[in-house]
Each structure stands twice: as structure tokens, then as C-alpha cells.
Design an enzyme around this catalytic site. Sequence first.
Site, short mmCIF file in Angstrom:
data_model
loop_
_atom_site.label_atom_id
_atom_site.label_comp_id
_atom_site.label_asym_id
_atom_site.label_seq_id
_atom_site.Cartn_x
_atom_site.Cartn_y
_atom_site.Cartn_z
N HIS A 171 0.77 -1.16 0.15
CA HIS A 171 0.09 0.03 0.05
C HIS A 171 1.04 1.20 -0.09
O HIS A 171 2.04 1.31 0.43
CB HIS A 171 -0.78 -0.09 1.30
CG HIS A 171 -1.81 0.97 1.39
ND1 HIS A 171 -1.71 2.16 1.88
CD2 HIS A 171 -3.11 0.79 1.43
CE1 HIS A 171 -3.02 2.83 1.76
NE2 HIS A 171 -3.81 1.89 1.65
N ASP A 248 2.77 -4.73 8.09
CA ASP A 248 1.43 -3.91 7.87
C ASP A 248 0.45 -4.90 7.74
O ASP A 248 0.08 -5.52 7.04
CB ASP A 248 1.48 -3.18 6.55
CG ASP A 248 0.40 -2.46 6.22
OD1 ASP A 248 -0.87 -2.67 6.85
OD2 ASP A 248 0.40 -1.67 5.22
N GLN A 251 -4.94 -5.12 6.56
CA GLN A 251 -5.82 -5.99 5.95
C GLN A 251 -5.86 -7.43 6.78
O GLN A 251 -7.10 -8.10 6.72
CB GLN A 251 -5.44 -6.41 4.40
CG GLN A 251 -5.69 -5.14 3.63
CD GLN A 251 -7.13 -4.65 3.55
OE1 GLN A 251 -8.21 -5.38 3.75
NE2 GLN A 251 -7.30 -3.20 3.25
N LYS A 274 -10.73 -0.77 9.87
CA LYS A 274 -10.80 -2.08 8.99
C LYS A 274 -11.01 -3.14 10.14
O LYS A 274 -11.00 -4.25 9.29
CB LYS A 274 -9.54 -2.06 8.24
CG LYS A 274 -9.24 -0.95 7.26
CD LYS A 274 -8.18 -1.07 6.36
CE LYS A 274 -8.03 -0.15 5.39
NZ LYS A 274 -6.84 -0.07 4.73
N CYS A 412 -4.59 2.75 -3.87
CA CYS A 412 -3.33 3.18 -3.02
C CYS A 412 -2.27 2.06 -3.17
O CYS A 412 -1.46 1.84 -2.38
CB CYS A 412 -3.66 3.44 -1.53
SG CYS A 412 -4.81 4.76 -1.40
C1 LIG Z 1 -5.90 0.59 4.49
C2 LIG Z 1 -4.59 0.21 4.57
C3 LIG Z 1 -3.54 0.96 4.95
C4 LIG Z 1 -3.62 2.36 5.50
O1 LIG Z 1 -4.45 2.52 6.47
P1 LIG Z 1 -5.18 3.88 6.91
O2 LIG Z 1 -6.08 3.18 7.90
O3 LIG Z 1 -5.48 4.62 5.78
O4 LIG Z 1 -4.04 4.36 7.66
C5 LIG Z 1 -2.19 0.34 4.75
N1 LIG Z 1 -1.94 -0.68 4.37
C6 LIG Z 1 -2.76 -1.52 4.00
C7 LIG Z 1 -2.43 -2.97 3.53
C8 LIG Z 1 -4.08 -1.31 3.93
O5 LIG Z 1 -4.91 -1.98 3.64
#
Ligand SMILES: *Cc1c(COP(=O)(O)O)cnc(C)c1O
Length: 453
Positions: A171, A248, A251, A274, A412
Site C-alpha cells: 500500500h 503492515d 488487512q 478495518k 493506493c
Molecule cells: C488501508 C491500508 C493502509 C492504510 O490504512 P489507514 O487506515 O488509511 O491508515 C495501509 N496498508 C494496507 C495494506 C491497507 O489496506
Amino acid sequence: MTTPDLTRSRWTGTPPAPDPLPGGVPSAGAVTTPSAASAHPSGLPGQRATFSPELVRGDFPILHRTVNGHPLVWLDNGATTQKPRQVIETLAAFYGSANSNIHRGAHTMAREATEAYEGGRAAVADFLGAPSPDDIVFVRGTTEAINLVAQSWGRTNLGPGDDILVPVLEHHSNIVPWQMVAKETRARVVPVPLQPDGQIDLDAYADLLSMRTQLVAISHASNVLGTVPPVREMTALAHRYGAKVLVDGAQAVAHFPVDVQDLDADFYVFSGHKLFAPTGIGALYAKPEVLHGMAPWQGGGNMIESVGFGGTTFAPVPHLLEAGTGHISGVVGLLSALNWLTSFDRDAIAAYETSLMAYAQQAMATVPGLDLLGSAPDRIAVLTFTLAGHDPSEIAAWLDRDGIAVRAGHHCAQPALAHYGVQSAARASLALYNTAEEVDKLVASLLRLHESA
Ligand SMILES: *Cc1c(COP(=O)(O)O)cnc(C)c1O
């Protein structure tokens, strides 16, 4: 800094208790209504409620609205998830009867809010399998967590000639902060290529690792290709070169259980929104030995021990990295969401999503001209696709007329799309409350779009 008494609000891993604290503080027990209790009939302490998508849907008021005359079909969970009634009620109860700033307050309300806030920290630690609540820093979300690590850890630990390895599927939030700090420190961001199926090319990764590698930044699940990389193996390999690993989890956390100690991750980050929690709250986990070496990145209240014009002394981590008033109600909402989610058997949820995904892949394959991006066997339930002759934004607008919410654009993750030679795609991302019937509606609408051309 006073240590709050966590005994009443400490996370226990059990479903919401039906008795709110005196004064109505939602705290770890969250707010439980009689209907919520009956929705989880087997939710006795220490026992998991039975998971079924139909049961879960009853907890989400928004899933019962209509859009453009049709029942809402929410397939935009990769962008944000909906919130269960338990979370919504907890937020209302907090502002209705428990609102206060935290720490240092000599009054009851401050103490109760502090207990709820620190109880949230303990809940996040438990949720991630972290050794201690002290390893958890509250942030706005994944993006802020990564920027915090880039600015705080990165500026002290990166220098000219150092490498930051970033897979192509990341992302933008896990690319741009590294580019920014690389520019400041004269380090390099090195892309790790993908295989045709959207999995990380592990041979290339092994070749790119070297003693120059200071950091590997990988997502635990791709928001556009759905790929789940072998994070544990990649982390072990990186550690052989002394590199740190940031995962990260934006997801991943809503789809499968996470254990940061099993992964051996140095940093793990996620966003509450999320994960069925409010926007504006997220968390950073860092290994204690890494966290203790981190410099403050923002200055202000809450992160100091004492301030004078002759010099300022700082509070210990995690408070050192939480300048200013935090998102207190966000933490309370996150705590409630974690209570809600973990009241179910998470392996049963993951198994259900896997079967729903298999069903969706087969159903989507019946649409002529439809191409799914990413086919790695290890994946979450994300379907990113193109449809010959139709622009992704046209697809999303068409589906919206049928009440079906999907996202269109670059998600993104422009380098990940570029890997498939496209700049834009449509994406249906599934969650535990989605059903085969909703997948059928999606496919039927796509077939009508194909036939309309
Ligand atoms: C949504 C997302 C982000 C960013 O998250 P925010 O809540 O917008 O800060 C980063 N990495 C992944 C894989 C995402 O799906």
C-alpha cells in the site's frame, strides 16, 4: 506517571460482561444490551460464540439499510468495515456517561476513563499476542504508525547506503513514508518483485537482502491482490542480516488471528476502522528492546515527565510516543470491537471467508471478459478485477445502482496494479458478514453489465 488500576478493565478475552462499571463506563466489559446477549447464546465466560454470517449480520444496523432501492451489499471492506451495534452503543455510552480526559486527573471520571483507555491497550496487546501492554502505542491508524516508525526509528537507524526492502504489492502507506525518510537519511528504498500470481518473489527477496538491509516493510495481506506473504519466513531471513521487520497488518487483522511473537515481527501496525472499530484509532506494536530505543517524534503533553526551560525529561514508552490527548473514545470503541470479534471462534471465521472466497472466484469466472488480479494460493477474500470494455469507475457506478458497494481506482497500490499492466481496477473485498447470496447479486449485476454492452 501514575499506573492506572487495570484490574477492572483488563482484557480477559471473554465476551462482553453485562454489567457496566459504576458510572456507566463501558470499559473492557463494553455495553451489552439484552439483544446483544441473546445474539451470542453460547457466549458464556471463556467460551466462544458460534460463528455464522447470518447471526453476525444481526449485529450490524447499517447492513439493513437500502441503497438506490436495493438492500445494501457492502463489498468495500478493504477500505473500511462496518461497525457492530456493540461498538456504536459503547461510543454513545462513553460520551453519554463517561467522557473525561485521562491520566493525572484526581477525579473519578478521569480515573475511569484512564482505566478504559489502558484496558484498551491491554486488549490490543492480547489481540496481537504481544508480551505486554507497554509494547503498544496508540496512533491514528496504519499510516500514522508507519510514519511514526519511519520518523522515530528510521531517522536514528538509517544512513547513507542503507537499504529498506519494500515488496511491490505494498500500500502507498508502506512505500511513501520510507521514500521520505530515505531521502532525508540518504538510504535507498529497494522494491522486491512479485511472481506472476502476485506472491512475493522469495528468491529475489533472498538475493536483495544484505548487510546493508536495515528494514524490511511487508504487508501481512495485500489490500489489492489479497496475497498473504510468508511473513514468518521472510522475517527470519531478514533477521539473519540484522534487519528489522515492519509488518503492515491493516488487512490481515480482520481476517485471521495474528501472533506478533510467533511472527517475530519487530513492528506490527493496524487500523481500527478495518477491524469493525471507529476511524481515527490504530495501534503500533514494537518489540520492547526496539521500542525503548525510539526517540520521540512529536512533543507535547502526556509524553513528558517534567518540563522546564532548563530542560525537559520524558515519560517512558509507550507514552513517550503519544504526545497530546489521545483518541480516548476511539480506544474505547476499539476495545469494544476486539471484544466483539474475539467472542467468536476466529478460525471458524477464517474458514468461512476462505470458502466464500472460493465460491466468489468460481462465480466471477462465469462473467465473460472478467479478469481477476492475483491468484496466490495464500490469500484473503479480496477480488480485484477488470472487465473488458468497461472502465472500473463505470463498473462501480453500475453496481451502485444495484446497491452494491465496490471500490474502483488504484487502491493506493499503484505499483501492484502496474505489475498487471493496469492503472485502475474494481475491487470487491469481503468480510465475515458477507454471504454467498451477496456474491450472487454481484455476479448477476456484472453479467447484466456485460450483456448491456
Ligand atoms: C488501508 C491500508 C493502509 C492504510 O490504512 P489507514 O487506515 O488509511 O491508515 C495501509 N496498508 C494496507 C495494506 C491497507 O489496506
